[in-house]
Design a protein around this motif. Structure first.
Motif, PDB file in Angstrom:
ATOM      1  N   PRO A  89       1.071   8.448  -3.676  1.00 10.86           N
ATOM      2  CA  PRO A  89       0.239   8.020  -4.803  1.00 10.86           C
ATOM      3  C   PRO A  89       0.564   6.609  -5.305  1.00 10.86           C
ATOM      4  O   PRO A  89      -0.198   6.039  -6.066  1.00 10.86           O
ATOM      5  N   ASP A  90       1.675   6.028  -4.848  1.00 10.74           N
ATOM      6  CA  ASP A  90       2.052   4.686  -5.299  1.00 10.74           C
ATOM      7  C   ASP A  90       1.292   3.574  -4.568  1.00 10.74           C
ATOM      8  O   ASP A  90       1.300   2.428  -5.011  1.00 10.74           O
ATOM      9  N   THR A  91       0.687   3.904  -3.429  1.00 14.00           N
ATOM     10  CA  THR A  91      -0.059   2.898  -2.674  1.00 14.00           C
ATOM     11  C   THR A  91      -1.492   3.359  -2.491  1.00 14.00           C
ATOM     12  O   THR A  91      -1.754   4.523  -2.184  1.00 14.00           O
ATOM     13  N   ALA A  92      -2.404   2.439  -2.660  1.00 19.07           N
ATOM     14  CA  ALA A  92      -3.830   2.770  -2.530  1.00 19.07           C
ATOM     15  C   ALA A  92      -4.330   2.379  -1.146  1.00 19.07           C
ATOM     16  O   ALA A  92      -5.071   1.428  -0.971  1.00 19.07           O
ATOM     17  N   LYS A  93      -3.878   3.098  -0.136  1.00 19.17           N
ATOM     18  CA  LYS A  93      -4.291   2.840   1.241  1.00 19.17           C
ATOM     19  C   LYS A  93      -5.200   3.967   1.709  1.00 19.17           C
ATOM     20  O   LYS A  93      -5.127   5.087   1.211  1.00 19.17           O
ATOM     21  N   VAL A  94      -6.016   3.655   2.710  1.00 16.33           N
ATOM     22  CA  VAL A  94      -6.872   4.665   3.321  1.00 16.33           C
ATOM     23  C   VAL A  94      -5.989   5.623   4.113  1.00 16.33           C
ATOM     24  O   VAL A  94      -5.124   5.199   4.875  1.00 16.33           O
ATOM     25  N   ALA A  95      -6.197   6.922   3.936  1.00 13.86           N
ATOM     26  CA  ALA A  95      -5.441   7.938   4.675  1.00 13.86           C
ATOM     27  C   ALA A  95      -5.972   7.982   6.107  1.00 13.86           C
ATOM     28  O   ALA A  95      -7.139   8.280   6.335  1.00 13.86           O
ATOM     29  N   MET A  96      -5.110   7.656   7.075  1.00 13.63           N
ATOM     30  CA  MET A  96      -5.514   7.565   8.486  1.00 13.63           C
ATOM     31  C   MET A  96      -4.839   8.658   9.306  1.00 13.63           C
ATOM     32  O   MET A  96      -3.752   9.112   8.975  1.00 13.63           O
TER      33      MET A  96
END
Length: 146
Positions: A122-129
């Protein structure tokens, strides 16, 4: 009407393994082959060394995409290997942004060798791949309809 000659610029890939449609992927790496050469020196011939082809090696294919509804299809296919591994045939189609197929590769003897899911933080707003890696025994000629 003229045949569409557009290259696969906005590339996406569909993957089908036997009767399993695994959905869309947005990256595909490792499609290729390498001819292994054996060097032989001939006595009395100092002008060159013979380069003899011995075998063909195929690298693993890595397919990646954002986690989505098609992820369940991939998970179900991977779970089917719990009771034993059976080699299958894969078809990878490269498409334009308009979903027109521009290239197709048929892979023989496909087995999954690795799957990696998303890092959920939750600390990084990256696309879940997710990424799946497939081993295979080579390419097959195109089939009707592909």
């Amino acid at each position: 009407m003229a045949e569409n000659q557009d290259p696969a610029v906005s590339v996406c890939f569909t993957v089908r393994i036997d009767d399993n449609d695994l959905g869309w992927f947005n990256t595909c790496e490792g499609l290729g082959l390498e001819v292994v050469l054996e060097s032989r020196e001939e006595g009395g011939n100092n002008g060159f060394v013979w380069q003899l082809p011995t075998r063909i090696k195929y690298g693993n294919v890595k397919l990646s995409r954002p986690v989505g509804k098609d992820s369940a299809k991939l998970t179900a296919w991977l779970c089917s290997f719990a009771n034993g591994v059976a080699r299958q045939t894969a078809t990878i189609c490269a498409m334009t942004g308009d979903r027109d197929v521009v290239a197709t590769w048929n892979l023989d003897g496909v087995i999954p060798v690795r799957w990696s899911g998303p890092s959920l933080n939750p600390d990084t707003a990256k696309v879940a791949m997710e990424t799946v890696e497939l081993a295979h025994h080579g390419f097959l000629p195109g089939r009707a309809g592909t």
